[in-house]
Design an enzyme around this catalytic site. Structure first.
Site, mmCIF file in Angstrom:
data_model
loop_
_atom_site.group_PDB
_atom_site.id
_atom_site.type_symbol
_atom_site.label_atom_id
_atom_site.label_comp_id
_atom_site.label_asym_id
_atom_site.label_seq_id
_atom_site.Cartn_x
_atom_site.Cartn_y
_atom_site.Cartn_z
ATOM 1 C CD GLU A 1 -8.419 5.233 -1.744
ATOM 2 O OE1 GLU A 1 -9.427 4.891 -1.162
ATOM 3 O OE2 GLU A 1 -7.455 5.791 -1.407
ATOM 4 C CG ASP B 1 -4.215 6.083 0.709
ATOM 5 O OD1 ASP B 1 -5.399 5.541 0.772
ATOM 6 O OD2 ASP B 1 -3.977 7.263 1.404
ATOM 7 C CG HIS C 1 -9.008 -0.002 4.137
ATOM 8 N ND1 HIS C 1 -8.905 -0.208 2.832
ATOM 9 C CD2 HIS C 1 -8.666 0.994 4.234
ATOM 10 C CE1 HIS C 1 -8.186 0.688 2.289
ATOM 11 N NE2 HIS C 1 -8.075 1.659 3.052
ATOM 12 C CG ASP C 2 -11.090 3.606 3.180
ATOM 13 O OD1 ASP C 2 -10.809 3.561 4.427
ATOM 14 O OD2 ASP C 2 -10.214 4.068 2.474
ATOM 15 C CG ASP D 1 -2.242 0.690 1.042
ATOM 16 O OD1 ASP D 1 -2.150 1.662 0.352
ATOM 17 O OD2 ASP D 1 -3.322 0.299 1.564
#
Length: 572
Positions: free
Chosen positions: A258, A199, A332-333, A90
């Site tokens: 993302e 990210d 995870h969001d 990540d």
């Protein structure tokens, strides 16, 4: 100009890839391999003060002591390689932690050599109370009641911190920053990572004038979403192409960006087109933002027709324009998919989880399965006290609700409803491995970072491995079938059927070899009949989510469907 041949159907390993402590992950590799996973993506494991669950990084080249060591990562990569699996890191480089040495230097003085590594601005003005005003009215992403700017008393300036004050934004205009990022990426590729999930990578370029955002929230909000000025900014593609040239082009990588807040096809294809020289794919947020109005912690109505149109739009767009999709509905969001898109009651949870598995394993692109999704984990109960939620976004949101609506029980109840439906913590509860203490996630005498789900004694991996007809076994079989017929399900053509049907999502996947597969999904809690369109001849039914084996269904003009039923068949 001669047309170029599409590479959409060209097989690549990164197109077919699938998803404690680092040693804990290593200990579960056989489990992941047996499920059908090819690539493991871990949320950040680097040194972090944990203001935002590791997305505030203080050292890009070392592991947080909570998770292990660099040697543990080396072992993980080696063990993955033995199983023909890979590790995707990540990459969090829109911002750092405010404890990163770069930022500590940057805030040390106005003339520090690293001052321009971050985005510093003078106050817009000084208010009547003598308090310096932020440079503009942008709201913090993880707490829209707060400013996106944080004041530094020592130097008398504000720094941009879009997410939290502990996450200052890097200044990508500075070539020294970009060079430092390229160095981090080379470090992990050389160590054996196969690529990166990036990210909020489309936030790295900001509108250089930093204008005020439009007023879109109600009058009680002092600050407003500034996404118009920092999502897919003016130099985003310059930076991504430079990243490709300096780093990514030198390796056989998997990359997924993302990229929230963008749904324009041309803009997205500039990033993921086969010849874009930027990224392999991105996470398109249209589906997971289906209930989002202006900010994430809010609700708007949606229906199945809207859901179908989103999925079909991006399936067709990538095929027709030689791009590439990521396939996901959990991370995870976001809350759990079985709670969000189906019915997570005890009666229907398994059917809904399998329905979503059947849909995802038959859509084109690279499939991402989030931990717990493979056993049908659902959202936390509405009976949990608000103190059980640990995420900074939820904490900030509830604080705002209490400040604005202290005397309005109805609005407070609505705020709690939003948390029950959308809090990020729903996806962050400890993994449910067994019916033992702490769901088998950690030793009985150890307290996990947040409460274990109340239903772990019945919904857990150990129990589902023993049940032939469990959600886990359904996922395993569906992933195996997807790989066996990758030319149809990963790379093949896509045709939506019955687009006007209010509850049924049906489509055909075709391969260059002539295979044709029919997928029919009832996204409702009622029985109904689906009329087979003209030109579709069903040869046989292959599988469904109600029972193992071949579904006993009509192959003629009308197909009866039970609540939340999904079926897969072969066409002539």
């Amino acid at each position: 100009m001669a047309a170029t041949e599409s590479s959409y159907s060209t097989p690549k390993w990164w197109k077919e890839a699938g998803w404690g402590t680092i040693k804990g992950i290593t200990s579960r590799l056989d489990y992941l391999k047996s499920l059908g996973v090819d690539v493991v993506w871990s949320s950040p494991i680097l040194t972090s003060p944990q203001a935002d669950m590791g997305y505030d990084i203080a050292n890009y080249k070392d592991i947080d002591h909570r998770y292990g060591s660099l040697e543990d990562v080396d072992e993980l990569i080696a063990e993955l390689k033995k199983r023909d699996m890979k590790l995707m890191m990540d990459l969090v480089v829109n911002h750092t932690s405010n404890e990163h040495p770069w930022f500590l230097e940057s805030r040390a003085s106005l003339d520090n050599p690293k001052r321009n590594w971050y985005i510093w601005k003078k106050p817009k003005s000084v208010g009547p109370d003598g308090v310096p005003e932020p440079p503009n009215n942008w709201a913090q992403i993880l707490g829209e009641a707060n400013s996106a700017w944080t004041y530094d008393e020592k130097t008398g300036e504000y720094y941009l911190s879009l997410f939290t004050p502990e996450q200052p934004d890097l200044n990508w205009e500075n070539p020294e920053v970009r060079t430092a990022v390229w160095d981090v990426m080379h470090f992990w590729m050389a160590r054996g990572a196969c690529g990166f999930r990036m990210d909020v990578i489309n936030l790295i370029s900001k509108e250089p004038t930093y204008p005020d955002a439009d007023i879109v929230l109600d009058p009680g909000h002092r600050y407003q979403p500034g996404v118009k000025y920092f999502v897919n900014g003016p130099k985003l593609h310059d930076y991504l192409r430079e990243m490709y040239q300096e780093v990514l082009s030198k390796y056989d990588t998997i990359t997924v960006g993302e990229m929230p807040g963008v749904s324009d096809e041309k803009e997205i294809l500039r990033t993921v087109g086969s010849n874009s020289g930027e990224l392999r794919m991105i996470f398109i947020f249209d589906l997971v933002d289906i209930d989002k109005p202006n900010v994430r912690m809010a609700l708007k109505p949606w229906d199945v027709k809207e859901m179908k149109s989103i999925i079909s739009r991006w399936q067709r767009a990538m095929i027709e324009n030689d791009g590439w999709n990521s396939v996901f509905i959990e991370n995870h969001d976001n809350p759990r998919s079985v709670s969000r898109y189906t019915d997570d009651s005890d009666q229907w949870r398994e059917k809904g989880a399998k329905l979503l598995a059947l849909m995802q394993t038959t859509l084109g692109g690279t499939l991402f399965v989030y931990q717990g999704e493979e056993i049908g984990v659902r959202n936390a109960p509405t009976t949990w006290d608000i103190s059980e939620f640990k995420d900074i976004e939820t904490i900030n949101y509830w604080k705002k609700c209490e400040q604005l609506y202290a005397d309005d029980e109805e609005k407070l109840a609505h705020g709690r409803k939003i948390i029950d439906m959308k809090a990020r913590d729903h996806a962050r509860t400890p993994m449910q491995w067994s019916a033992g203490d702490n769901a088998g996630f950690c030793d009985p005498g150890t307290k996990p970072w947040m409460r274990v789900m109340d239903d772990y004694k019945t919904i857990n991996v150990e129990a589902q491995l023993k049940e032939d007809d469990s959600v886990w076994h359904f996922w395993q079989a569906a992933l195996k079938h997807r790989k066996e017929h990758a030319d149809a399900f990963v790379y093949g053509g896509f045709q939506e059927l019955s687009p006007e049907h209010p509850e049924v999502f049906a489509y055909v996947r075709t391969s260059v070899k002539g295979e044709r597969w029919l997928v029919v999904l009832n996204f409702s809690g009622k029985e109904l009949e689906w009329m087979v369109p003209q030109g579709i001849e069903i040869e046989s039914w292959d599988r469904g989510n109600y029972a193992k084996g071949t579904p006993d269904k009509s192959k003629e003009s009308s197909v009866p469907l039970k609540p939340w039923e999904g079926i897969l068949g072969k066409c002539k």
